[in-house]
Design a protein around this motif. Sequence first.
Motif, mmCIF file in Angstrom:
data_model
loop_
_atom_site.group_PDB
_atom_site.id
_atom_site.type_symbol
_atom_site.label_atom_id
_atom_site.label_comp_id
_atom_site.label_asym_id
_atom_site.label_seq_id
_atom_site.Cartn_x
_atom_site.Cartn_y
_atom_site.Cartn_z
ATOM 1 N N ILE A 145 0.853 -1.206 0.000
ATOM 2 C CA ILE A 145 0.000 0.000 0.000
ATOM 3 C C ILE A 145 0.877 1.241 0.000
ATOM 4 C CG2 ILE A 145 -1.891 -1.156 1.206
ATOM 5 C CD1 ILE A 145 -1.003 0.355 3.733
ATOM 6 N N ASP A 146 0.318 2.307 -0.503
ATOM 7 C CA ASP A 146 1.012 3.592 -0.540
ATOM 8 C C ASP A 146 0.454 4.453 0.593
ATOM 9 O OD1 ASP A 146 2.191 6.015 -1.086
ATOM 10 O OD2 ASP A 146 1.551 6.099 -3.184
ATOM 11 N N VAL A 147 1.199 4.512 1.701
ATOM 12 C CA VAL A 147 0.747 5.233 2.890
ATOM 13 C C VAL A 147 0.521 6.709 2.577
ATOM 14 C CG1 VAL A 147 1.360 5.898 5.251
ATOM 15 C CG2 VAL A 147 1.872 3.594 4.429
ATOM 16 N N ALA A 148 1.421 7.293 1.790
ATOM 17 C CA ALA A 148 1.288 8.716 1.451
ATOM 18 C C ALA A 148 -0.002 8.963 0.666
ATOM 19 C CB ALA A 148 2.494 9.182 0.648
ATOM 20 N N GLU A 149 -0.345 8.067 -0.244
ATOM 21 C CA GLU A 149 -1.565 8.205 -1.029
ATOM 22 C C GLU A 149 -2.799 8.094 -0.139
ATOM 23 O OE1 GLU A 149 -4.110 8.596 -4.398
ATOM 24 O OE2 GLU A 149 -2.074 9.239 -3.917
ATOM 25 N N ILE A 150 -2.773 7.205 0.814
ATOM 26 C CA ILE A 150 -3.905 7.058 1.743
ATOM 27 C C ILE A 150 -4.093 8.336 2.542
ATOM 28 C CG2 ILE A 150 -4.675 5.859 3.842
ATOM 29 C CD1 ILE A 150 -3.449 3.301 2.641
ATOM 30 N N ARG A 151 -3.003 8.865 3.052
ATOM 31 C CA ARG A 151 -3.089 10.105 3.846
ATOM 32 C C ARG A 151 -3.565 11.270 2.982
ATOM 33 N NH1 ARG A 151 2.632 9.259 6.888
ATOM 34 N NH2 ARG A 151 1.949 7.578 8.256
ATOM 35 N N SER A 173 -8.452 -2.402 7.218
ATOM 36 C CA SER A 173 -7.550 -2.342 8.372
ATOM 37 C C SER A 173 -6.201 -1.738 7.980
ATOM 38 C CB SER A 173 -7.365 -3.727 8.982
ATOM 39 O OG SER A 173 -6.825 -4.620 8.035
ATOM 40 N N SER A 174 -5.762 -1.962 6.739
ATOM 41 C CA SER A 174 -4.511 -1.361 6.269
ATOM 42 C C SER A 174 -4.637 0.154 6.216
ATOM 43 C CB SER A 174 -4.152 -1.890 4.875
ATOM 44 O OG SER A 174 -3.909 -3.267 4.915
ATOM 45 N N VAL A 175 -5.789 0.628 5.797
ATOM 46 C CA VAL A 175 -6.028 2.076 5.745
ATOM 47 C C VAL A 175 -6.006 2.645 7.159
ATOM 48 C CG1 VAL A 175 -7.669 3.882 5.091
ATOM 49 C CG2 VAL A 175 -7.317 1.902 3.592
ATOM 50 N N TYR A 176 -6.674 1.975 8.102
ATOM 51 C CA TYR A 176 -6.674 2.449 9.484
ATOM 52 C C TYR A 176 -5.256 2.501 10.048
ATOM 53 C CZ TYR A 176 -11.743 2.344 10.083
ATOM 54 O OH TYR A 176 -13.096 2.590 9.989
ATOM 55 N N ARG A 177 -4.433 1.470 9.770
ATOM 56 C CA ARG A 177 -3.044 1.460 10.258
ATOM 57 C C ARG A 177 -2.251 2.610 9.648
ATOM 58 N NH1 ARG A 177 -3.615 -4.073 9.980
ATOM 59 N NH2 ARG A 177 -2.725 -4.201 7.899
ATOM 60 N N ALA A 178 -2.443 2.867 8.367
ATOM 61 C CA ALA A 178 -1.712 3.943 7.697
ATOM 62 C C ALA A 178 -2.095 5.298 8.279
ATOM 63 C CB ALA A 178 -1.989 3.920 6.196
ATOM 64 N N LEU A 179 -3.374 5.490 8.566
ATOM 65 C CA LEU A 179 -3.826 6.765 9.133
ATOM 66 C C LEU A 179 -3.372 6.927 10.576
ATOM 67 C CD1 LEU A 179 -7.433 6.941 7.645
ATOM 68 C CD2 LEU A 179 -5.419 8.259 6.944
ATOM 69 N N ALA A 180 -3.318 5.830 11.327
ATOM 70 C CA ALA A 180 -2.901 5.897 12.729
ATOM 71 C C ALA A 180 -1.406 6.169 12.839
ATOM 72 C CB ALA A 180 -3.226 4.582 13.441
ATOM 73 N N ALA A 181 -0.630 5.754 11.851
ATOM 74 C CA ALA A 181 0.817 5.955 11.878
ATOM 75 C C ALA A 181 1.191 7.408 11.601
ATOM 76 C CB ALA A 181 1.496 5.044 10.859
#
Length: 182
Positions: A145-151, A173-181
């Motif tokens: 996943i691209d964390v920057a893209e999710i944010r 759940s991957s999206v939630y983890r990326a946003l929580a980080a």
Amino acid sequence: MTAYGYARVSTFDQDLTAQRQALKAAGCRVVRAETASGSRRDGRTELQVLLDFVQPGDTLVVTRIDRLARSVRDLQDIVHELKGRGVALRATEQPIDTSTAAGKAFLDMLGVFAEFETNLRRERQSEGIAQAKARGVYRGRKPSIDVAEIRRMHAESGLGPSAIARKLGVGRSSVYRALAAA
């Protein structure tokens, strides 16, 4: 008395053709084949289909015992299950007859060597990974996943985690983890 064949390879770049041909030549009318690790029995659906299907008097045929199991425990479980149901086990490339003491002993020895080979391969793989990590070459699997893209999507468009997950084709759940980080 029908012979049923089972063929297995571990990876998708391996070919099942030779095993299928050998099993057909051994008189198997039906050959079930799959690509799956032999170190564990779960996830090997074709093997389970055969084990559920065979009847007393039938024979399960493999080219080699390591195609059936890679651990002594798993091999013994399969052989015990087959014997309990009155089904014979035969290997085209090895002299195996589960109805004799010598055949059973030979089968157990082959199982030990198959498990030994699996353990050696794991050790070599672990050593290679450790050496690569020490050199700074191995960093594990590439992120899926691209964390920057999710944010960015969350901040700019105000999309919720479920909508972002659907758009990117990733788990919520991957999206939630990326946003929580963040």
